[in-house]
Design an enzyme around this catalytic site. Structure first.
Site, PDB file in Angstrom:
ATOM      1  N   TRP A  52     -65.274  -1.979   1.909  1.00  0.00           N
ATOM      2  CA  TRP A  52     -64.926  -2.792   3.080  1.00  0.00           C
ATOM      3  C   TRP A  52     -66.045  -2.651   4.101  1.00  0.00           C
ATOM      4  CZ3 TRP A  52     -60.808  -6.037   4.050  1.00  0.00           C
ATOM      5  CH2 TRP A  52     -60.737  -6.538   5.348  1.00  0.00           C
ATOM      6  N   TYR A  85     -59.974   6.404   3.141  1.00  0.00           N
ATOM      7  CA  TYR A  85     -60.624   6.534   4.443  1.00  0.00           C
ATOM      8  C   TYR A  85     -60.454   7.975   4.942  1.00  0.00           C
ATOM      9  CZ  TYR A  85     -61.211   1.467   4.444  1.00  0.00           C
ATOM     10  OH  TYR A  85     -61.581   0.183   4.130  1.00  0.00           O
ATOM     11  N   GLU A  88     -60.479  -0.066  -1.312  1.00  0.00           N
ATOM     12  CA  GLU A  88     -61.222  -0.114  -0.056  1.00  0.00           C
ATOM     13  C   GLU A  88     -61.744   1.283   0.228  1.00  0.00           C
ATOM     14  OE1 GLU A  88     -59.639  -1.504   3.616  1.00  0.00           O
ATOM     15  OE2 GLU A  88     -58.884  -3.394   2.782  1.00  0.00           O
ATOM     16  N   HIS A 145     -56.768   2.987  -0.994  1.00  0.00           N
ATOM     17  CA  HIS A 145     -57.759   2.797   0.058  1.00  0.00           C
ATOM     18  C   HIS A 145     -58.125   4.175   0.605  1.00  0.00           C
ATOM     19  CE1 HIS A 145     -56.542  -1.679   0.894  1.00  0.00           C
ATOM     20  NE2 HIS A 145     -56.786  -1.421  -0.384  1.00  0.00           N
ATOM     21  N   ARG A 188     -63.686  -9.262  -3.166  1.00  0.00           N
ATOM     22  CA  ARG A 188     -62.281  -9.248  -2.753  1.00  0.00           C
ATOM     23  C   ARG A 188     -62.173 -10.143  -1.524  1.00  0.00           C
ATOM     24  NH1 ARG A 188     -59.258  -5.233   0.547  1.00  0.00           N
ATOM     25  NH2 ARG A 188     -57.040  -5.296  -0.017  1.00  0.00           N
ATOM     26  N   ASN A 202     -52.233  -6.678   1.103  1.00  0.00           N
ATOM     27  CA  ASN A 202     -53.073  -5.600   1.614  1.00  0.00           C
ATOM     28  C   ASN A 202     -52.246  -4.573   2.367  1.00  0.00           C
ATOM     29  OD1 ASN A 202     -55.869  -4.556   2.434  1.00  0.00           O
ATOM     30  ND2 ASN A 202     -54.893  -4.820   4.432  1.00  0.00           N
ATOM     31  N   GLU A 203     -52.430  -3.298   2.021  1.00  0.00           N
ATOM     32  CA  GLU A 203     -51.835  -2.168   2.750  1.00  0.00           C
ATOM     33  C   GLU A 203     -50.423  -2.517   3.236  1.00  0.00           C
ATOM     34  OE1 GLU A 203     -54.727  -1.166   5.734  1.00  0.00           O
ATOM     35  OE2 GLU A 203     -56.235  -0.641   4.231  1.00  0.00           O
TER      36      GLU A 203
END
Length: 544
Positions: A279, A223, A250, A221, A77, A152-153
């Site tokens: 990531w 986290y 991610e 993503h 990516r 992205n995000e």
């Protein structure tokens, strides 16, 4: 990558209702989605096992494409800029060429959109779409090799702005399709990619049906919000129920505000056949999520070791895209279960295992050997692999019972069920240790407070390889380890000074002269006196 986010209270409920998916208006070209799966142009399944590379900030690090591939990665990516904050990246054709030279599927993403609505400098999805259209000449004809990750995000934690995610995303997809870009499109979730308000989850069907090509994959993503197995499984279940394609676009093993459960993410991705992209390769401002130090593939961090070499990691589970000649195709048949191992050559520190071979419709490529300590209980951990039907496990403790089983794999990889378990007790060794190991220990106190970081290097000073190890020592001054640590599975019982560290998959085999570095964070009161006595698999080690 994102900045630190506030997860809030994560409430992951089942979808109340889902619209019936509309069939594609026309056949997709190149990479495309089919229900929950990503397929190549020839209909072969493609499961992303990828790494993010911060190209826009480190444009001279082109060797990273080959280095990323060297671990078996099938996807990279690539971070690009649309010109609002970084870039604009005008070298898209060269990036695609680097991906193709290194036999990597290329997910191209615009990073300028990160945190829109909360970060005043962020670009809109409409601006990202304008950038992609400006690069159309480089993108057209590459549908079998690239995925367009629009932004992205693309939203932060501003609830009012986040409510526009579905409309903004659908409009951006529509603009790309109107410009003749028929590639598979990847869209990120709002809330810094983590979707803790379930906006993407609850609106994904609407967005998918807005795509004239019906060729959109959704990216979550994971986290701090995803620190428990339940939160991960519930989210993944929602997309499976909806019949939509999802990737973990991610994730990492550490993050401010929470401890992501990367083990569950990776195991669930493997068992469900969905992609993941970690990531990131290197260059993060804090370094916590770097896989390599200074872009050096020979200097992996703990996170790099975990995702690249660990259980359910990239080296173990990645399969190259068939457009590059990768094998596996649509093979979903697992090998048969191997025979229960038998033991021979039992000594005080080793044993040889043998088992009856598995069979497979295409071919068995190898076996994984798992071991647990003790006559019962405990967890089976991978201690080695073999391309044949024998394996010798050395570095064991004397007069200790171990249990073993094995499983087969093919090239996809599909895995067999685990074999039956064999139990074996090593011979008595006479005690005292062999001194065939050396341990370097240091404890670095933090500035103020009572915290410290412990760093340990283990070196095999013997003449035989160590296949699987457990380091043991005792703290002399009441220190406590703050789990989980890195480089090993650490354990310290409540109220006990005794500490053990057991190898991970990637560092379990230590050739003569080889070593591995592990560590932990801990606390102390009074004096942080270092331990002076260490054993490896029950044998005493020298220090210093």
């Amino acid at each position: 990558m994102r900045r630190t986010t506030s997860a809030g209270a994560v409430v992951l409920a089942l979808l109340a209702s889902l619209l019936v998916l509309v069939q594609p208006a026309s056949a997709a070209v190149g990479l495309h989605v089919s229900g929950t799966r990503i397929l190549e142009a020839n209909g072969s399944n493609f499961i992303m096992r990828g790494v993010s590379h911060p190209h826009v900030w480190f444009q001279n690090q082109t060797q990273s494409f080959a280095d990323i591939k060297s671990f078996g990665t099938n996807t990279v990516r690539v971070v690009l800029g649309s010109g609002q904050r970084w870039g604009p990246s005008t070298d898209v054709a060269n990036v695609i060429s680097l991906c193709k030279q290194n036999r990597l599927i290329c997910v191209l993403e615009v990073h300028d959109t990160t945190g829109y609505g909360e970060d005043s400098a962020a670009a809109t999805l409409d601006q990202a779409a304008t950038y992609w259209i400006s690069q159309a000449n480089a993108l057209r004809g590459q549908e079998s090799y690239i995925v367009i990750n629009i932004g992205n995000e693309p939203f932060g934690n501003n609830e009012q702005v986040n409510a526009t995610w579905a409309t903004a995303t659908s409009n951006a997809i529509g603009r790309l399709r109107a410009a003749g870009l028929d590639h598979m499109i990847m869209v990120d979730a709002p809330a810094w990619g983590q979707d803790w308000q379930n906006i993407m989850r609850n609106n994904a069907t609407t967005v998918f049906n807005s795509d004239p090509d019906r060729n959109t994959v959704f990216s979550i993503h994971m986290y701090a919000v995803y620190s428990t197995a339940d939160s991960i499984i519930t989210y993944l279940d929602a997309f499976r129920t909806a019949g939509l394609a999802l990737v973990i676009g991610e994730f990492g093993d550490v993050f401010p505000g929470g401890d992501p459960d990367e083990d569950t993410m990776m195991s669930q991705a493997q068992s469900r056949g969905i992609g993941y992209i970690g990531w990131s390769w290197s260059g993060n401002s804090d370094g916590a999520l770097d896989m390599t130090l200074n872009f050096n593939p020979a200097n992996l961090t703990a996170w790099g070791q975990r995702i690249l070499n660990g259980t359910n990691g990239i080296r173990q589970t990645s399969r190259e895209a068939t457009v590059y000649g990768g094998g596996g195709g649509n093979d979903t048949q697992a090998p048969t279960t191997p025979g229960t191992p038998t033991t021979s050559g039992v000594t005080s520190s080793g044993v040889t295992l043998s088992w009856a071979a598995s069979t497979d419709n295409v071919g068995v490529t190898g076996y994984e050997i798992y071991r647990a300590t003790g006559a019962s209980g405990g967890t089976f951990a991978l201690v080695g692999t073999s391309t044949g039907t024998t394996f010798t496990n050395t570095g064991l403790s004397a007069a200790t019972t171990y249990r073993y089983n094995v499983r087969a794999r093919d090239a996809v990889p599909n895995y067999s069920a685990s074999s039956g378990t064999v139990s074996v007790t090593t011979q008595s060794g006479g005690g005292g240790g062999t001194g065939a190991c050396r341990v370097n220990y240091s404890g670095s106190n933090w500035g103020g407070g009572n915290g410290f970081t412990g760093s340990v290097t283990i070196t095999n000073t013997g003449t035989a390889a160590v296949n699987g190890w457990t380091l043991a020592f005792a703290f002399p001054a009441g220190q406590r380890i703050s789990l989980p640590g890195w480089g090993a599975t650490w354990a310290q019982a409540s109220g006990s000074a005794n500490v053990t560290a057991t190898n991970l998959e990637y560092n379990g085999n230590l050739a003569p002269g080889a070593g591995t570095s592990i560590g932990f964070n801990g606390t102390f009161s009074g004096t942080n006196t270092a331990p002076t006595s260490f054993t490896l698999n029950g044998s005493a080690c020298t220090t210093g």
